[in-house]
Enzyme design. Structure first.
Site, PDB file in Angstrom:
ATOM      1  N   ARG A 175     -22.115  48.514 100.917  1.00 18.01           N
ATOM      2  CA  ARG A 175     -20.691  47.460  99.381  1.00 18.01           C
ATOM      3  C   ARG A 175     -20.750  48.460  98.595  1.00 18.01           C
ATOM      4  NH1 ARG A 175     -21.867  45.954 103.814  1.00 18.01           N
ATOM      5  NH2 ARG A 175     -22.798  44.418 104.676  1.00 18.01           N
ATOM      6  N   SER A 225     -22.574  36.357 101.589  1.00 14.93           N
ATOM      7  CA  SER A 225     -23.905  36.474 100.850  1.00 14.93           C
ATOM      8  C   SER A 225     -24.091  37.191  99.473  1.00 14.93           C
ATOM      9  CB  SER A 225     -24.473  38.106 101.731  1.00 14.93           C
ATOM     10  OG  SER A 225     -24.495  37.953 103.669  1.00 14.93           O
ATOM     11  N   GLU A 295     -24.073  40.372  94.973  1.00 12.35           N
ATOM     12  CA  GLU A 295     -23.036  41.352  95.611  1.00 12.35           C
ATOM     13  C   GLU A 295     -21.465  40.741  95.352  1.00 12.35           C
ATOM     14  OE1 GLU A 295     -21.248  41.606 100.712  1.00 12.35           O
ATOM     15  OE2 GLU A 295     -23.515  42.082 100.188  1.00 12.35           O
TER      16      GLU A 295
END
Length: 302
Positions: A175, A225, A295
């Site tokens: 990420r 998410s 996130e």
């Protein structure tokens, strides 16, 4: 000055592609967020001009893609929001190489790759974002990530230069990439896939789609998410173990279907969502001893 900004943006990008006081709730998958002072959807020719104008006049400029990983504050966004979307979404296939402009949706690229009998991008078929944003955060799912297939990226630098970089220079990790750190704007990406059976590729995409539908709360607005996966743990399990399954703040709720998702049950504000996320982080820290990192990226004013 505001009239001058609007007129100049219209001159550069075209009047039909410049909006004033545009609700960001229309452009994020959470379906929340106050207005952007100016909302511009440029094409590949006008984008450098829009960013150069903002830079020269010190106007805040925020570049977004499909808005699938953003939480925009109820107070909206000052300055100019630039959406790289449908006007920059061309996808080309040459052998096993796929070249896509940054605004192309991952689902569209996966479908085109499958039609050409190219495997390796099935993991991205159900991610509701554009490929430019996927490169920025090295998006992934079901064992695949952008770093597995990305070979090079053409970017616009903060100085207005266009350059093509090998994937290694983007320093893709979980990420993460250096794209936001270096203030790059992704223009185009090249992927290298592999030949495969069209039927097998479509079957895998269908299986992953069924898995998503059965396990994720796709019927509600969300940003996917909500938290990154902590090393050695799963965010959803930690949240459930902390007793937060179904916990809500205003119109925002920890999904009962998958605790890794914070959802908008229909009338949430950005503050509801942010407050709930902070409560989840605090509770998991106190009960499980693990720090959850969002996130989701926060933009705009509260």
């Amino acid at each position: 000055m505001s009239a001058c900004i609007y007129e100049e943006l219209c001159r550069i990008a075209g009047e039909e592609y410049v909006l004033r006081d545009e609700p960001m709730s229309r452009h994020t998958t959470f379906r929340v967020g106050g207005p952007a002072a100016y909302y511009v959807t440029p094409d590949r020719e006008s984008l450098p001009g829009v960013t150069a104008f903002c830079r020269e006049h010190e106007i805040p400029c925020l570049v977004i893609g499909n808005g699938s990983n953003l939480l925009c504050g109820d107070g909206g966004v000052e300055g100019v929001v630039v959406e790289i979307g449908k006007r920059m979404s061309e996808v080309r296939v040459d052998g096993a190489c796929v070249t896509a402009e940054a605004g192309a949706l991952l689902s569209a690229i996966a479908a085109k790759a499958a039609a050409e009998g190219l495997a390796g991008f099935e993991f991205a078929a159900g991610i509701p974002g554009s490929i430019g944003g996927a490169a920025v955060m090295n998006a992934g799912a079901y064992g695949g990530e952008m770093c597995d297939v990305l070979t090079e990226a053409t970017v616009l630098t903060e100085n207005g230069e266009i350059c093509t970089l090998p994937a290694e220079e983007l320093q893709l990790s979980y990420r993460h990439s250096v794209i936001p750190e270096k203030h790059y704007i992704v223009l185009r990406l090249s992927l290298t896939l592999r030949r495969g059976s069209r039927e097998d590729i479509l079957a895998r995409m269908a299986a992953l789609r069924e898995k998503r539908v059965s396990k994720q709360p796709l019927e509600y607005p969300s940003a996917g998410s909500t938290f990154k996966r902590p090393e050695g743990h799963f965010a959803g399990k930690l949240i459930e173990d902390a007793g937060l399954k179904g916990y809500s703040r205003g119109g925002a709720q920890v999904s009962e279907k998958h605790c890794g998702f914070v959802i908008n049950r229909g009338n949430a504000t950005a503050e509801d969502i942010r407050s709930l996320m902070l409560h989840v982080q605090r509770t998991v820290r106190e009960k499980c001893g693990v720090e959850l990192e969002p996130e989701v990226k926060f933009i705009g004013k509260s």
